[in-house]
Design a protein around this motif. Sequence first.
Motif, PDB file in Angstrom:
ATOM      1  N   GLY A  21       4.508   2.970  13.978  1.00 14.03           N
ATOM      2  CA  GLY A  21       5.837   3.141  13.410  1.00 14.03           C
ATOM      3  C   GLY A  21       6.307   2.005  12.526  1.00 14.03           C
ATOM      4  O   GLY A  21       7.439   2.044  12.023  1.00 14.03           O
ATOM      5  N   LYS A  22       5.430   0.989  12.268  1.00 11.95           N
ATOM      6  CA  LYS A  22       5.907  -0.153  11.483  1.00 11.95           C
ATOM      7  C   LYS A  22       4.868  -0.787  10.565  1.00 11.95           C
ATOM      8  O   LYS A  22       5.170  -1.773   9.887  1.00 11.95           O
ATOM      9  N   PHE A  23       3.652  -0.246  10.515  1.00  8.68           N
ATOM     10  CA  PHE A  23       2.626  -0.814   9.644  1.00  8.68           C
ATOM     11  C   PHE A  23       2.059   0.266   8.719  1.00  8.68           C
ATOM     12  O   PHE A  23       1.721   1.358   9.176  1.00  8.68           O
ATOM     13  N   TYR A  24       1.943  -0.086   7.432  1.00  9.83           N
ATOM     14  CA  TYR A  24       1.286   0.797   6.472  1.00  9.83           C
ATOM     15  C   TYR A  24      -0.001   0.124   6.023  1.00  9.83           C
ATOM     16  O   TYR A  24       0.023  -0.989   5.478  1.00  9.83           O
ATOM     17  N   ASP A  25      -1.125   0.803   6.247  1.00 13.35           N
ATOM     18  CA  ASP A  25      -2.439   0.233   5.973  1.00 13.35           C
ATOM     19  C   ASP A  25      -3.020   0.831   4.694  1.00 13.35           C
ATOM     20  O   ASP A  25      -3.341   2.018   4.642  1.00 13.35           O
ATOM     21  N   PHE A  26      -3.141   0.019   3.651  1.00 11.82           N
ATOM     22  CA  PHE A  26      -3.741   0.473   2.398  1.00 11.82           C
ATOM     23  C   PHE A  26      -5.170   0.960   2.610  1.00 11.82           C
ATOM     24  O   PHE A  26      -5.613   1.905   1.958  1.00 11.82           O
ATOM     25  N   ALA A  27      -5.912   0.316   3.507  1.00  9.15           N
ATOM     26  CA  ALA A  27      -7.299   0.718   3.752  1.00  9.15           C
ATOM     27  C   ALA A  27      -7.361   2.128   4.324  1.00  9.15           C
ATOM     28  O   ALA A  27      -8.161   2.960   3.893  1.00  9.15           O
ATOM     29  N   LYS A  28      -6.495   2.414   5.274  1.00  9.44           N
ATOM     30  CA  LYS A  28      -6.462   3.740   5.890  1.00  9.44           C
ATOM     31  C   LYS A  28      -6.030   4.798   4.878  1.00  9.44           C
ATOM     32  O   LYS A  28      -6.480   5.954   4.923  1.00  9.44           O
ATOM     33  N   ALA A  29      -5.173   4.411   3.944  1.00  9.79           N
ATOM     34  CA  ALA A  29      -4.669   5.345   2.929  1.00  9.79           C
ATOM     35  C   ALA A  29      -5.606   5.469   1.732  1.00  9.79           C
ATOM     36  O   ALA A  29      -5.362   6.279   0.829  1.00  9.79           O
ATOM     37  N   GLY A  30      -6.676   4.672   1.706  1.00  8.14           N
ATOM     38  CA  GLY A  30      -7.607   4.726   0.585  1.00  8.14           C
ATOM     39  C   GLY A  30      -7.069   4.108  -0.687  1.00  8.14           C
ATOM     40  O   GLY A  30      -7.487   4.452  -1.793  1.00  8.14           O
ATOM     41  N   LYS A  31      -6.137   3.153  -0.568  1.00  9.31           N
ATOM     42  CA  LYS A  31      -5.558   2.477  -1.725  1.00  9.31           C
ATOM     43  C   LYS A  31      -6.002   1.018  -1.737  1.00  9.31           C
ATOM     44  O   LYS A  31      -6.319   0.449  -0.687  1.00  9.31           O
ATOM     45  N   SER A  32      -6.008   0.410  -2.920  1.00 12.83           N
ATOM     46  CA  SER A  32      -6.386  -1.002  -3.001  1.00 12.83           C
ATOM     47  C   SER A  32      -5.732  -1.651  -4.210  1.00 12.83           C
ATOM     48  O   SER A  32      -5.281  -0.976  -5.148  1.00 12.83           O
ATOM     49  N   LEU A  33      -5.686  -2.987  -4.177  1.00 13.05           N
ATOM     50  CA  LEU A  33      -5.167  -3.787  -5.274  1.00 13.05           C
ATOM     51  C   LEU A  33      -6.341  -4.507  -5.950  1.00 13.05           C
ATOM     52  O   LEU A  33      -7.487  -4.366  -5.527  1.00 13.05           O
ATOM     53  N   THR A  34      -6.043  -5.294  -6.978  1.00 10.05           N
ATOM     54  CA  THR A  34      -7.092  -5.924  -7.769  1.00 10.05           C
ATOM     55  C   THR A  34      -7.280  -7.385  -7.377  1.00 10.05           C
ATOM     56  O   THR A  34      -6.295  -8.137  -7.291  1.00 10.05           O
ATOM     57  N   PRO A  35      -8.525  -7.826  -7.126  1.00 13.81           N
ATOM     58  CA  PRO A  35      -8.764  -9.246  -6.828  1.00 13.81           C
ATOM     59  C   PRO A  35      -8.197 -10.138  -7.930  1.00 13.81           C
ATOM     60  O   PRO A  35      -8.379  -9.867  -9.114  1.00 13.81           O
ATOM     61  N   GLY A  36      -7.491 -11.184  -7.540  1.00 13.96           N
ATOM     62  CA  GLY A  36      -6.905 -12.112  -8.498  1.00 13.96           C
ATOM     63  C   GLY A  36      -5.563 -11.691  -9.063  1.00 13.96           C
ATOM     64  O   GLY A  36      -4.927 -12.468  -9.780  1.00 13.96           O
ATOM     65  N   GLY A  37      -5.107 -10.489  -8.746  1.00 12.56           N
ATOM     66  CA  GLY A  37      -3.843 -10.001  -9.283  1.00 12.56           C
ATOM     67  C   GLY A  37      -2.625 -10.566  -8.579  1.00 12.56           C
ATOM     68  O   GLY A  37      -2.671 -10.892  -7.393  1.00 12.56           O
ATOM     69  N   SER A  38      -1.513 -10.688  -9.316  1.00 12.20           N
ATOM     70  CA  SER A  38      -0.226 -11.098  -8.757  1.00 12.20           C
ATOM     71  C   SER A  38       0.692  -9.875  -8.710  1.00 12.20           C
ATOM     72  O   SER A  38       0.703  -9.066  -9.638  1.00 12.20           O
ATOM     73  N   TYR A  39       1.490  -9.768  -7.632  1.00  8.12           N
ATOM     74  CA  TYR A  39       2.249  -8.538  -7.398  1.00  8.12           C
ATOM     75  C   TYR A  39       3.669  -8.820  -6.928  1.00  8.12           C
ATOM     76  O   TYR A  39       3.969  -9.872  -6.357  1.00  8.12           O
ATOM     77  N   LEU A  40       4.508  -7.830  -7.185  1.00  6.60           N
ATOM     78  CA  LEU A  40       5.881  -7.807  -6.679  1.00  6.60           C
ATOM     79  C   LEU A  40       6.016  -6.582  -5.786  1.00  6.60           C
ATOM     80  O   LEU A  40       5.786  -5.457  -6.232  1.00  6.60           O
ATOM     81  N   ALA A  41       6.350  -6.803  -4.512  1.00  2.37           N
ATOM     82  CA  ALA A  41       6.572  -5.705  -3.570  1.00  2.37           C
ATOM     83  C   ALA A  41       8.065  -5.525  -3.364  1.00  2.37           C
ATOM     84  O   ALA A  41       8.793  -6.503  -3.163  1.00  2.37           O
TER      85      ALA A  41
END
Length: 222
Positions: free
Chosen positions: A172-192
């Motif tokens: 009820g409190k964690f969203y896992d990108f791995a489980k969802a099949g999503k990923s970000l880019t190595p070396g990238g900077s992000y705003l959440a």
Amino acid sequence: MRSLIGAVVGAFCTAAPALAETPAAIVEDVQGKVDGVEFMDYVAAGKIIKLGPKASITLSYLKSCLRETISEGVVLVGAEQSTVQLGDVQRAKVPCDTKAAQLSEREANQSAATTFRTMRSDAKAAPSKLPTIYGTAPLIQAKSGSTLVIERTDGKEPTISVPLKNDIMIRGKFYDFAKAGKSLTPGGSYLASLGTKRYTFQVDAGATASPTPIIGRLLRLE
């Protein structure tokens, strides 16, 4: 054996400080009978955990980046590592950034406009100062029912927008990108973004999509 375990627990209770509110570690795995904790629970310093026969638990410490696999016995959670009696513990230091696991209140409470300007400046001037995760698939702690938006700030990349519904959240409190099949880019900077709150972070240049310890890719946004 039960009387011996009881004696150890009693000694731990005498020696342990009062439980703190601040989490010291997160439970990455539980196998067999383990009293008082479950997968993805946070535990505070002073917590006592009893492991049954052939049971094991994996704890990752938020401050020290130590990952412990403990088999059987009695565990006293510390600030940076556990004390284990009547059991076996294996420890390994894993890549993690305490700033990512525990994003500062300053970052969490800045206004949207101020944070976005700061993020743009940091991404160009000193991205190495941003909180860093060491896997391309972050594990994000956030409030169920909110909408998570992640934007690349140092390059072009599709914006990720995820309504955090209960059926896709772990415990009820964690969203896992791995489980969802999503990923970000190595070396990238992000705003959440979560509502009006903004958080800045970057992905380590050497991050991969292969399974990595939770503590190395954890972002606590709530």
